[in-house]
Design a protein around this motif. Structure first.
Motif, mmCIF file in Angstrom:
data_model
loop_
_atom_site.group_PDB
_atom_site.id
_atom_site.type_symbol
_atom_site.label_atom_id
_atom_site.label_comp_id
_atom_site.label_asym_id
_atom_site.label_seq_id
_atom_site.Cartn_x
_atom_site.Cartn_y
_atom_site.Cartn_z
ATOM 1 N N ASP A 149 39.732 26.558 13.844
ATOM 2 C CA ASP A 149 39.069 27.523 15.170
ATOM 3 C C ASP A 149 39.733 26.867 16.026
ATOM 4 N N GLY A 150 39.237 27.893 17.285
ATOM 5 C CA GLY A 150 39.318 27.309 18.901
ATOM 6 C C GLY A 150 38.175 27.835 19.925
ATOM 7 N N SER A 151 37.736 27.432 20.511
ATOM 8 C CA SER A 151 36.550 27.954 22.165
ATOM 9 C C SER A 151 37.015 27.310 23.110
ATOM 10 N N ILE A 152 36.964 27.843 23.612
ATOM 11 C CA ILE A 152 37.377 28.114 25.280
ATOM 12 C C ILE A 152 36.111 27.727 26.034
ATOM 13 N N GLU A 153 35.303 27.340 27.399
ATOM 14 C CA GLU A 153 34.747 27.281 28.237
ATOM 15 C C GLU A 153 35.240 26.315 29.745
ATOM 16 N N ASN A 154 35.081 27.705 30.730
ATOM 17 C CA ASN A 154 35.493 26.282 31.841
ATOM 18 C C ASN A 154 36.784 25.550 31.569
ATOM 19 N N LEU A 155 36.921 24.698 31.588
ATOM 20 C CA LEU A 155 38.036 23.708 32.051
ATOM 21 C C LEU A 155 38.094 23.023 30.388
ATOM 22 N N THR A 156 37.159 23.062 29.242
ATOM 23 C CA THR A 156 36.518 22.395 28.122
ATOM 24 C C THR A 156 37.663 23.341 27.027
ATOM 25 N N GLY A 157 37.331 22.533 26.038
ATOM 26 C CA GLY A 157 37.794 23.722 24.923
ATOM 27 C C GLY A 157 38.340 22.925 23.455
ATOM 28 N N THR A 158 37.619 23.615 22.120
ATOM 29 C CA THR A 158 37.779 22.760 20.745
ATOM 30 C C THR A 158 38.951 23.337 20.135
ATOM 31 N N VAL A 159 39.533 22.270 19.000
ATOM 32 C CA VAL A 159 40.102 23.129 18.014
ATOM 33 C C VAL A 159 39.757 22.451 16.865
#
Length: 390
Positions: A149-159
């Motif tokens: 799973d990947g997600s992004i928002e603004n300058l942030t992101g998570t895997v």
């Protein structure tokens, strides 16, 4: 100039990695759910790595706003309202013509058969809603597959990497998050048009970083079965979360595993009987007969657990409308039918639907695909408590 058949993609480059297995990558199958900003980066990286078989699923069309973050889209794609999955697949094969990319325009839960989930090595989620992640998690666990799973928002992101027996997306949901998902899925007797997702601020940099990590994790997972020893030359993010914070230029890895024994999502479908003659294009009557004869049963009853067949919808006025579509296509039908679209803004619709299909089903000449069972699906016969692969 070398012709395409005179060289092999990645030869002398990736093969310099001690753990890289060219044949394994060439024969690998990866399903990418979502072809937006993240999906573009993932697909591009998988194409550069030379993943031999990539399936791209997305029901949406290219918009002008997508161009700022999506490397595979062009202005003409937005002006022509091209489907994201088709455009991304075409552009990625221009990057690497030695691979095969199959676009699937549709919903990952109701229009991709579980047989495809079972056939791939890993699933990559490039999604923008809790509901889509919830659905993908259920399909991946049914097929006993790891998903990234990947997600992004603004300058942030998570895997995050969810793996059977290690971590589950649904297990990690808070009560509030789960309530929101249940509201989106709606009740069995009421049609709820999906609310449009609010736009979230993202950048091409965060998409590029997170998409790169997702693709890299997929490459690692594809190679896992090559090694009989647990002493792999690398580690994965299974049961972990990798977080990138562009505002402060920091990255962190956290333990992020939740696996509750009572979670209903842990429904792995096993003991599947493959029936070569069974097809999604087969009429219901013939399919039921084939299932009975194959399994030696007197009766068969197919459970439409993913996608009920809607015969009719009734408004609160009341007015009746014969629709004859799977539940997954109902919102689109309402949007495309002026009378229904206008009425849906003033009233609720109730459904007359079929959840279990047997010999009493009144539309026996409709095909399995027409009633809502996609190609390459695995269907569950609840009367026999077994599954049959299309």
């Amino acid at each position: 100039m070398a012709r395409i058949h005179e060289y092999e993609w990645g030869e002398g480059v990736f093969t310099l990695l001690s753990w890289f297995r060219k044949d394994r990558v060439k024969n690998a199958r990866v399903l990418v759910a979502g072809a937006g900003a993240l999906g573009n980066e993932v697909i591009k990286n998988l194409a550069l790595f030379g993943i031999g078989n990539i399936y791209v699923c997305d029901f949406d069309r290219v918009e002008i706003t997508n161009l700022t973050r999506s490397v595979l889209f062009r202005e003409k794609d937005a002006l022509q309202h091209g489907f994201k999955a088709e455009v991304a697949a075409s552009r990625a094969m221009e990057i690497n013509p030695q691979i095969r990319i199959t676009p699937i325009v549709g919903n990952l839960f109701s229009e991709i058969g579980l047989g495809l989930y079972r056939a791939v090595d890993v699933v990559i989620g490039c999604l923008d809603s809790r509901l889509a992640r919830y659905q993908l998690n259920r399909m991946a666990l049914r097929a006993d597959k790891t998903w990234i799973d990947g997600s992004i928002e603004n300058l942030t992101g998570t895997v995050r990497v969810y793996a059977p027996g290690v971590s589950c997306y649904e297990c990690g949901l808070s009560r509030e998050e789960f309530s929101i998902i249940m509201l989106r899925t709606g009740c069995a007797d009421v049609v709820r048009a999906q609310t449009s997702q609010g736009r979230v601020a993202t950048t091409p940099i965060s998409a590029s970083v997170i998409g790169a990590i997702q693709a890299q994790e997929a490459i690692k997972i594809i190679h896992e079965n090559e090694y009989d020893t647990p002493d792999l030359p690398y580690t994965t993010l299974k049961g972990k979360m990798w977080r990138f914070e562009g505002l402060t230029n920091t990255t962190n890895t956290y333990r992020f595993a939740s696996w509750k024994k009572t979670c209903p999502a842990h429904d792995c479908w096993s003991d599947i009987v493959e029936v070569e003659a069974l097809s999604a294009t087969m009429p219901v009557k013939e399919a039921l007969g084939l299932i009975r004869s194959t399994l030696g049963a007197r009766a068969a009853e197919i459970n439409m657990m993913n996608n009920k067949f809607i015969e009719m919808i009734v408004s609160d006025h009341p007015e009746e409308f014969r629709v004859m579509v799977p539940e997954s296509r109902l919102d689109d039908l309402i949007e495309r039918t002026p009378e229904l679209h206008k009425l849906s803004r003033r009233t609720l619709f109730h459904k007359k639907f079929y959840e279990n299909i047997d010999d009493s089903f009144p539309f026996q000449n409709l095909t399995l695909e027409q009633i809502g069972i996609p190609r390459f699906d695995v269907i569950r016969d609840i009367r026999l408590m077994t599954s049959n692969e299309l």
